[in-house]
Motif scaffolding. Structure first.
Motif, PDB file in Angstrom:
ATOM      1  N   TYR A 102     -10.178   7.114 -99.472  1.00 52.18           N
ATOM      2  CA  TYR A 102      -9.516   8.339 -98.474  1.00 52.18           C
ATOM      3  C   TYR A 102     -11.019   9.477 -98.718  1.00 52.18           C
ATOM      4  O   TYR A 102     -11.739   9.978 -99.656  1.00 52.18           O
ATOM      5  CB  TYR A 102      -8.629   9.520 -99.156  1.00 52.18           C
ATOM      6  CG  TYR A 102      -7.198   8.673 -99.320  1.00 52.18           C
ATOM      7  CD1 TYR A 102      -6.155   8.687 -98.242  1.00 52.18           C
ATOM      8  CD2 TYR A 102      -6.896   7.430-100.521  1.00 52.18           C
ATOM      9  CE1 TYR A 102      -5.318   7.952 -98.313  1.00 52.18           C
ATOM     10  CE2 TYR A 102      -5.880   7.071-100.784  1.00 52.18           C
ATOM     11  CZ  TYR A 102      -4.975   7.126 -99.429  1.00 52.18           C
ATOM     12  OH  TYR A 102      -3.907   5.929 -99.561  1.00 52.18           O
ATOM     13  N   ALA A 104     -11.558  13.056 -97.498  1.00 49.08           N
ATOM     14  CA  ALA A 104     -11.054  14.618 -97.275  1.00 49.08           C
ATOM     15  C   ALA A 104     -12.368  15.998 -96.354  1.00 49.08           C
ATOM     16  O   ALA A 104     -12.691  15.682 -97.899  1.00 49.08           O
ATOM     17  CB  ALA A 104     -10.280  15.080 -98.255  1.00 49.08           C
ATOM     18  N   ARG A 110     -17.431  15.669 -92.354  1.00 46.52           N
ATOM     19  CA  ARG A 110     -16.589  13.826 -91.865  1.00 46.52           C
ATOM     20  C   ARG A 110     -17.965  13.401 -90.983  1.00 46.52           C
ATOM     21  O   ARG A 110     -17.584  12.061 -91.295  1.00 46.52           O
ATOM     22  CB  ARG A 110     -15.717  13.826 -91.651  1.00 46.52           C
ATOM     23  CG  ARG A 110     -14.296  12.487 -91.757  1.00 46.52           C
ATOM     24  CD  ARG A 110     -13.309  12.738 -91.553  1.00 46.52           C
ATOM     25  NE  ARG A 110     -12.589  13.643 -90.213  1.00 46.52           N
ATOM     26  CZ  ARG A 110     -11.947  14.041 -89.918  1.00 46.52           C
ATOM     27  NH1 ARG A 110     -11.703  15.221 -90.757  1.00 46.52           N
ATOM     28  NH2 ARG A 110     -12.106  15.184 -88.709  1.00 46.52           N
ATOM     29  N   VAL A 134      -9.092   6.162 -94.879  1.00 42.94           N
ATOM     30  CA  VAL A 134      -8.331   6.894 -94.321  1.00 42.94           C
ATOM     31  C   VAL A 134      -8.738   7.933 -94.401  1.00 42.94           C
ATOM     32  O   VAL A 134      -9.205   8.922 -95.529  1.00 42.94           O
ATOM     33  CB  VAL A 134      -6.851   7.112 -95.481  1.00 42.94           C
ATOM     34  CG1 VAL A 134      -6.139   8.082 -94.677  1.00 42.94           C
ATOM     35  CG2 VAL A 134      -6.010   5.863 -95.455  1.00 42.94           C
ATOM     36  N   SER A 136      -9.010  12.552 -93.683  1.00 38.04           N
ATOM     37  CA  SER A 136      -8.022  13.438 -93.221  1.00 38.04           C
ATOM     38  C   SER A 136      -9.133  15.083 -93.381  1.00 38.04           C
ATOM     39  O   SER A 136     -10.367  15.145 -94.244  1.00 38.04           O
ATOM     40  CB  SER A 136      -6.881  13.855 -94.079  1.00 38.04           C
ATOM     41  OG  SER A 136      -7.161  13.967 -95.098  1.00 38.04           O
ATOM     42  N   GLU A 137      -8.025  16.040 -92.756  1.00 43.45           N
ATOM     43  CA  GLU A 137      -8.820  17.328 -93.603  1.00 43.45           C
ATOM     44  C   GLU A 137      -7.731  18.094 -94.771  1.00 43.45           C
ATOM     45  O   GLU A 137      -6.497  17.749 -94.826  1.00 43.45           O
ATOM     46  CB  GLU A 137      -8.437  18.993 -92.623  1.00 43.45           C
ATOM     47  CG  GLU A 137      -9.620  18.254 -91.352  1.00 43.45           C
ATOM     48  CD  GLU A 137      -9.687  19.605 -89.333  1.00 43.45           C
ATOM     49  OE1 GLU A 137      -9.737  20.226 -90.485  1.00 43.45           O
ATOM     50  OE2 GLU A 137      -9.520  18.637 -88.873  1.00 43.45           O
ATOM     51  N   TYR A 138      -8.441  18.955 -95.011  1.00 39.77           N
ATOM     52  CA  TYR A 138      -7.747  20.037 -95.936  1.00 39.77           C
ATOM     53  C   TYR A 138      -6.491  20.782 -95.341  1.00 39.77           C
ATOM     54  O   TYR A 138      -6.475  21.654 -94.028  1.00 39.77           O
ATOM     55  CB  TYR A 138      -7.835  21.087 -97.619  1.00 39.77           C
ATOM     56  CG  TYR A 138      -9.275  19.696 -98.631  1.00 39.77           C
ATOM     57  CD1 TYR A 138      -8.259  19.723 -99.096  1.00 39.77           C
ATOM     58  CD2 TYR A 138     -10.584  19.503 -98.517  1.00 39.77           C
ATOM     59  CE1 TYR A 138      -8.861  18.828-100.261  1.00 39.77           C
ATOM     60  CE2 TYR A 138     -11.006  18.620 -99.456  1.00 39.77           C
ATOM     61  CZ  TYR A 138      -9.695  18.953-100.576  1.00 39.77           C
ATOM     62  OH  TYR A 138     -10.798  17.537-101.649  1.00 39.77           O
ATOM     63  N   ALA A 139      -5.160  20.362 -96.338  1.00 34.13           N
ATOM     64  CA  ALA A 139      -4.200  21.300 -95.280  1.00 34.13           C
ATOM     65  C   ALA A 139      -4.777  22.856 -96.561  1.00 34.13           C
ATOM     66  O   ALA A 139      -5.323  22.873 -96.725  1.00 34.13           O
ATOM     67  CB  ALA A 139      -2.879  21.436 -96.170  1.00 34.13           C
ATOM     68  N   GLN A 145      -1.650  20.609-100.132  1.00 31.10           N
ATOM     69  CA  GLN A 145      -2.037  19.880-100.156  1.00 31.10           C
ATOM     70  C   GLN A 145      -2.348  18.553-101.308  1.00 31.10           C
ATOM     71  O   GLN A 145      -2.116  17.003-101.060  1.00 31.10           O
ATOM     72  CB  GLN A 145      -3.513  20.005-100.842  1.00 31.10           C
ATOM     73  CG  GLN A 145      -5.133  19.363-100.798  1.00 31.10           C
ATOM     74  CD  GLN A 145      -4.611  18.053 -99.579  1.00 31.10           C
ATOM     75  OE1 GLN A 145      -5.090  18.781 -98.212  1.00 31.10           O
ATOM     76  NE2 GLN A 145      -5.282  17.093 -99.126  1.00 31.10           N
ATOM     77  N   TYR A 148       0.861  15.935 -99.592  1.00 33.08           N
ATOM     78  CA  TYR A 148      -0.253  14.939 -99.336  1.00 33.08           C
ATOM     79  C   TYR A 148      -0.530  13.948-100.119  1.00 33.08           C
ATOM     80  O   TYR A 148       0.039  13.074 -99.692  1.00 33.08           O
ATOM     81  CB  TYR A 148      -1.252  15.585 -97.920  1.00 33.08           C
ATOM     82  CG  TYR A 148      -2.024  14.679 -97.766  1.00 33.08           C
ATOM     83  CD1 TYR A 148      -1.307  14.013 -96.591  1.00 33.08           C
ATOM     84  CD2 TYR A 148      -2.968  14.489 -97.957  1.00 33.08           C
ATOM     85  CE1 TYR A 148      -2.625  13.083 -96.011  1.00 33.08           C
ATOM     86  CE2 TYR A 148      -3.797  13.450 -97.364  1.00 33.08           C
ATOM     87  CZ  TYR A 148      -3.466  12.751 -96.948  1.00 33.08           C
ATOM     88  OH  TYR A 148      -4.300  11.465 -95.683  1.00 33.08           O
ATOM     89  N   TRP A 149      -0.781  14.636-101.087  1.00 37.72           N
ATOM     90  CA  TRP A 149      -1.877  13.612-101.788  1.00 37.72           C
ATOM     91  C   TRP A 149      -1.048  12.461-102.113  1.00 37.72           C
ATOM     92  O   TRP A 149      -0.726  11.324-101.957  1.00 37.72           O
ATOM     93  CB  TRP A 149      -2.800  13.965-102.231  1.00 37.72           C
ATOM     94  CG  TRP A 149      -3.854  14.003-102.595  1.00 37.72           C
ATOM     95  CD1 TRP A 149      -4.520  15.451-102.850  1.00 37.72           C
ATOM     96  CD2 TRP A 149      -4.919  13.895-102.180  1.00 37.72           C
ATOM     97  NE1 TRP A 149      -6.014  15.866-102.799  1.00 37.72           N
ATOM     98  CE2 TRP A 149      -6.409  14.500-101.695  1.00 37.72           C
ATOM     99  CE3 TRP A 149      -4.970  12.905-101.379  1.00 37.72           C
ATOM    100  CZ2 TRP A 149      -6.939  14.114-101.002  1.00 37.72           C
ATOM    101  CZ3 TRP A 149      -6.098  12.313-100.403  1.00 37.72           C
ATOM    102  CH2 TRP A 149      -6.842  13.280-100.399  1.00 37.72           C
ATOM    103  N   THR A 152       1.185   9.502-100.290  1.00 40.62           N
ATOM    104  CA  THR A 152       0.127   9.491 -98.924  1.00 40.62           C
ATOM    105  C   THR A 152      -0.193   8.164-100.661  1.00 40.62           C
ATOM    106  O   THR A 152      -0.437   6.974-100.812  1.00 40.62           O
ATOM    107  CB  THR A 152      -1.620   9.596 -98.675  1.00 40.62           C
ATOM    108  OG1 THR A 152      -2.087   8.687 -97.521  1.00 40.62           O
ATOM    109  CG2 THR A 152      -2.537  10.484 -98.979  1.00 40.62           C
TER     110      THR A 152
END
Length: 229
Positions: A102, A104, A110, A134, A136-139, A145, A148-149, A152
């Motif tokens: 991942y 993030a 990115r 994968v 993503s951006e940080y929530a 966040q 999310y971790w 996933t």
């Protein structure tokens, strides 16, 4: 010259031999887990290859992986390029069949990381399509966040992933919105997840944005530190 002296490795050579950081070696020798000799008036550490090999063999195995894995480490960078170097090196080792990695990070960071990673791994687009990487951006908040971790990582584990790896540019994500003590609370919460799911994690922090004391507090939440200037 004594041949035995020639066989000794200094701490930099020993770290390269084991593929770990010098910080880890200091911690292991201070704790008595790894044997070393002290030489000279500065009492500098020296290591026998036989002791290093014995140390590796003594580490408990877990599905064929070293106990040195499943770590939560901090990467400190002082330039955009050093952020890229840290992230690319960590991710490139994890993009293997049966693993999920991942990244993030904010879109600009990115994009830069992926551009350099693709030079090392031309199949990068296929890795993304296959779910091996994968993005993503940080929530907006630490609880979101962490949710999310958990979601996933649990999903990847249920799907049969045998290895999980995370690179997060915390400074460019939550670090832009949180006070230092809130970042520490987030890192402590993530560390509990990291241990549950046995995730190899690199949290990136920009030393240009933080005071020395703030960085020190963050470092206390991690098991090891990498630095790229």
């Amino acid at each position: 010259m004594d041949r035995r002296q020639d066989d000794l490795l200094d701490i930099k050579q020993a770290a390269q031999f084991l593929k770990v950081s010098e910080t880890s070696l200091r911690r292991w020798t201070n704790a008595g887990r790894l044997a070393c000799l002290r030489v000279g008036h500065k009492r500098e550490r020296r290591f026998r290859r036989a002791d290093l090999l014995a140390f590796v063999e003594q580490q408990p195995a877990d599905d064929g992986r070293s106990a040195a894995h499943h770590s939560h480490v901090c990467g400190l960078y002082a330039s955009d390029l050093s952020r890229v170097n840290l992230a690319v090196a960590f991710l490139a080792d994890g993009l293997q069949p049966g693993s999920v990695s991942y990244l993030a990070a904010a879109p600009e960071a990115r994009t830069e990381i992926l551009a350099h990673l693709e030079r090392r791994r031309p199949s990068l687009n296929a890795d993304v399509d296959a779910g091996r990487l994968v993005l993503s951006e940080y929530a907006a908040s630490p609880p979101a966040q962490l949710d999310y971790w958990e979601t996933t990582l649990a999903g990847a584990t249920r799907a049969g992933a045998h290895s999980l790896r995370v690179v997060g540019d915390v400074s460019g994500g939550l670090g832009t919105r949180l006070a230092p003590h809130e970042l520490v609370e987030y890192e402590l919460g993530y560390d509990r997840l990291q241990q549950r799911f046995r995730v190899e994690t690199l949290c990136l922090y920009d030393v240009r944005r933080s005071s020395g004391l703030d960085v020190l507090d963050v470092l206390k939440c991690h098991k090891d530190v990498f630095w790229d200037t």
